[in-house]
Design a protein around this motif. Structure first.
Motif, PDB file in Angstrom:
ATOM      1  N   ASN A 155       0.845  -1.188   0.000  1.00 41.05           N
ATOM      2  CA  ASN A 155       0.000   0.000   0.000  1.00 41.05           C
ATOM      3  C   ASN A 155       0.889   1.248   0.000  1.00 41.05           C
ATOM      4  N   ILE A 156       0.270   2.382  -0.145  1.00 47.43           N
ATOM      5  CA  ILE A 156       1.010   3.646  -0.254  1.00 47.43           C
ATOM      6  C   ILE A 156       1.891   3.892   0.972  1.00 47.43           C
ATOM      7  N   ASP A 157       1.468   3.414   2.129  1.00 47.43           N
ATOM      8  CA  ASP A 157       2.271   3.582   3.344  1.00 47.43           C
ATOM      9  C   ASP A 157       3.616   2.858   3.261  1.00 47.43           C
ATOM     10  N   ASP A 158       3.774   1.968   2.278  1.00 48.22           N
ATOM     11  CA  ASP A 158       5.017   1.230   2.097  1.00 48.22           C
ATOM     12  C   ASP A 158       6.008   1.954   1.182  1.00 48.22           C
ATOM     13  N   ALA A 159       5.697   3.187   0.788  1.00 49.27           N
ATOM     14  CA  ALA A 159       6.538   3.900  -0.182  1.00 49.27           C
ATOM     15  C   ALA A 159       7.981   4.055   0.295  1.00 49.27           C
ATOM     16  N   ASP A 160       8.194   4.381   1.559  1.00 48.17           N
ATOM     17  CA  ASP A 160       9.569   4.535   2.048  1.00 48.17           C
ATOM     18  C   ASP A 160      10.328   3.215   1.959  1.00 48.17           C
ATOM     19  N   PHE A 161       9.654   2.123   2.292  1.00 48.86           N
ATOM     20  CA  PHE A 161      10.301   0.815   2.211  1.00 48.86           C
ATOM     21  C   PHE A 161      10.609   0.451   0.750  1.00 48.86           C
ATOM     22  N   ILE A 162       9.653   0.639  -0.134  1.00 46.60           N
ATOM     23  CA  ILE A 162       9.874   0.339  -1.557  1.00 46.60           C
ATOM     24  C   ILE A 162      11.030   1.178  -2.094  1.00 46.60           C
ATOM     25  N   PHE A 163      11.073   2.445  -1.708  1.00 48.94           N
ATOM     26  CA  PHE A 163      12.177   3.304  -2.125  1.00 48.94           C
ATOM     27  C   PHE A 163      13.516   2.736  -1.643  1.00 48.94           C
ATOM     28  N   GLU A 164      13.585   2.358  -0.361  1.00 48.78           N
ATOM     29  CA  GLU A 164      14.825   1.815   0.193  1.00 48.78           C
ATOM     30  C   GLU A 164      15.248   0.532  -0.526  1.00 48.78           C
ATOM     31  N   LEU A 165      14.317  -0.396  -0.712  1.00 49.10           N
ATOM     32  CA  LEU A 165      14.635  -1.681  -1.344  1.00 49.10           C
ATOM     33  C   LEU A 165      15.043  -1.506  -2.799  1.00 49.10           C
ATOM     34  N   TYR A 166      14.237  -0.784  -3.562  1.00 53.59           N
ATOM     35  CA  TYR A 166      14.434  -0.688  -5.004  1.00 53.59           C
ATOM     36  C   TYR A 166      15.606   0.201  -5.408  1.00 53.59           C
ATOM     37  N   THR A 167      16.088   1.028  -4.500  1.00 51.98           N
ATOM     38  CA  THR A 167      17.240   1.871  -4.831  1.00 51.98           C
ATOM     39  C   THR A 167      18.544   1.323  -4.262  1.00 51.98           C
ATOM     40  N   GLY A 168      18.482   0.177  -3.619  1.00 56.25           N
ATOM     41  CA  GLY A 168      19.695  -0.443  -3.078  1.00 56.25           C
ATOM     42  C   GLY A 168      20.617  -0.928  -4.187  1.00 56.25           C
ATOM     43  N   ASP A 169      21.898  -0.894  -3.918  1.00 53.66           N
ATOM     44  CA  ASP A 169      22.888  -1.322  -4.913  1.00 53.66           C
ATOM     45  C   ASP A 169      22.678  -2.774  -5.350  1.00 53.66           C
ATOM     46  N   ASP A 170      22.425  -3.675  -4.402  1.00 57.69           N
ATOM     47  CA  ASP A 170      22.217  -5.085  -4.743  1.00 57.69           C
ATOM     48  C   ASP A 170      20.993  -5.258  -5.640  1.00 57.69           C
ATOM     49  N   ALA A 203       8.314   6.171  -5.886  1.00 59.59           N
ATOM     50  CA  ALA A 203       7.930   4.918  -5.230  1.00 59.59           C
ATOM     51  C   ALA A 203       6.416   4.832  -5.097  1.00 59.59           C
ATOM     52  N   VAL A 204       5.771   5.937  -4.733  1.00 63.58           N
ATOM     53  CA  VAL A 204       4.307   5.977  -4.634  1.00 63.58           C
ATOM     54  C   VAL A 204       3.690   5.671  -5.996  1.00 63.58           C
ATOM     55  N   GLU A 205       4.207   6.296  -7.043  1.00 60.18           N
ATOM     56  CA  GLU A 205       3.682   6.075  -8.396  1.00 60.18           C
ATOM     57  C   GLU A 205       3.891   4.629  -8.831  1.00 60.18           C
ATOM     58  N   TYR A 206       5.041   4.048  -8.506  1.00 60.90           N
ATOM     59  CA  TYR A 206       5.317   2.653  -8.843  1.00 60.90           C
ATOM     60  C   TYR A 206       4.325   1.726  -8.130  1.00 60.90           C
ATOM     61  N   ILE A 207       4.071   2.002  -6.871  1.00 59.66           N
ATOM     62  CA  ILE A 207       3.100   1.192  -6.122  1.00 59.66           C
ATOM     63  C   ILE A 207       1.740   1.235  -6.805  1.00 59.66           C
ATOM     64  N   GLU A 245      13.909  -8.419  16.693  1.00 63.14           N
ATOM     65  CA  GLU A 245      13.635  -7.017  16.419  1.00 63.14           C
ATOM     66  C   GLU A 245      13.015  -6.747  15.060  1.00 63.14           C
ATOM     67  N   VAL A 246      13.014  -7.690  14.124  1.00 54.41           N
ATOM     68  CA  VAL A 246      12.377  -7.440  12.832  1.00 54.41           C
ATOM     69  C   VAL A 246      10.915  -7.894  12.833  1.00 54.41           C
ATOM     70  N   ASN A 247      10.411  -8.333  13.968  1.00 55.16           N
ATOM     71  CA  ASN A 247       9.040  -8.817  14.052  1.00 55.16           C
ATOM     72  C   ASN A 247       8.050  -7.792  13.519  1.00 55.16           C
ATOM     73  N   GLY A 248       7.340  -8.154  12.456  1.00 60.70           N
ATOM     74  CA  GLY A 248       6.337  -7.282  11.861  1.00 60.70           C
ATOM     75  C   GLY A 248       6.903  -6.265  10.894  1.00 60.70           C
ATOM     76  N   ALA A 249       8.209  -6.229  10.721  1.00 59.22           N
ATOM     77  CA  ALA A 249       8.823  -5.242   9.832  1.00 59.22           C
ATOM     78  C   ALA A 249       8.869  -5.761   8.399  1.00 59.22           C
ATOM     79  N   ALA A 250       8.711  -4.841   7.445  1.00 59.00           N
ATOM     80  CA  ALA A 250       8.883  -5.181   6.038  1.00 59.00           C
ATOM     81  C   ALA A 250      10.362  -5.430   5.802  1.00 59.00           C
ATOM     82  N   ILE A 251      10.672  -6.591   5.231  1.00 60.57           N
ATOM     83  CA  ILE A 251      12.072  -6.939   4.974  1.00 60.57           C
ATOM     84  C   ILE A 251      12.335  -7.249   3.498  1.00 60.57           C
ATOM     85  N   GLY A 252      11.276  -7.320   2.699  1.00 59.91           N
ATOM     86  CA  GLY A 252      11.443  -7.631   1.287  1.00 59.91           C
ATOM     87  C   GLY A 252      10.118  -7.679   0.569  1.00 59.91           C
TER      88      GLY A 252
END
Length: 183
Positions: free
Chosen positions: A16-31, A47-51, A78-85
């Motif tokens: 959802n749109i609330d995931d924009a920061d996470f999508i930005f972080e994941l999709y702009t990573g070097d790997d 990222a919002v537009e891509y979502i 500590e990652v419990n409930g966190a978006a990781i991928g």
């Protein structure tokens, strides 16, 4: 937030749109850019537009797409409930069948999250979507993903040429009727 499936200490849910920061972080990573590619995301707004334009549109058109992968187990601390991928199915115009896709933040590599998410996605593909064949495409140098896919029962087939870039991609196929992903 629509949960698609869960188990083995993870949850797959719609983006959802609330995931924009996470999508930005994941999709702009070097790997991500090296092994998957540049998806044209260079700002939070992109990222919002891509979502909206890609991920949510896929849900509406095909009934599936890439989903947020969240850690959901006590052992994950500590990652419990966190978006990781992300993990899910994509319907690309140049492929005859949906393909399995997954990507994790590098801090979560090697912990079994991608394998568990792929297995859940394939179970959903078989039991809910009744797919007979699922493909997967990888960059030729992405041997870790190729090993994971082969461990799930995927076999190499003729390579695919990505139309937009001309890049030759390793292509693997899984006959869902002979799937060993649930074992």
């Amino acid at each position: 937030m629509a949960i698609i499936c869960s188990g083995s200490g993870i949850v797959l849910r719609e983006v959802n749109i609330d995931d924009a920061d996470f999508i930005f972080e994941l999709y702009t990573g070097d790997d991500f850019r090296k092994t998957i590619g540049d998806r044209g995301i260079h700002s939070r707004q992109q990222a919002v537009e891509y979502i909206k334009d890609k991920l949510q549109t896929s849900y509406a058109l095909h009934g599936f797409g890439l989903w947020i992968l969240e850690a959901n187990g006590e052992a994950d601390g500590e990652v419990n409930g966190a978006a990781i991928g992300v993990c899910g199915l994509l319907q690309r115009e140049y492929l005859p069948h949906p393909d399995l896709g997954f990507a994790l933040l590098p801090t979560h590599y090697g912990q079994g999250f991608a394998r568990r998410a792929a297995k859940l996605t394939l179970k959903y593909a078989a039991e809910t979507l009744h797919l007979q064949t699922v493909l997967a495409i990888t960059h030729p140098a992405n041997s870790a993903s190729q090993r994971l896919l082969q461990g799930l029962g995927f076999v190499h087939v003729e390579a695919t040429i990505e139309p937009a870039t001309g890049e030759r991609l390793q292509t693997l196929s899984l006959d869902m009727t002979k799937m060993k992903a649930f074992e």
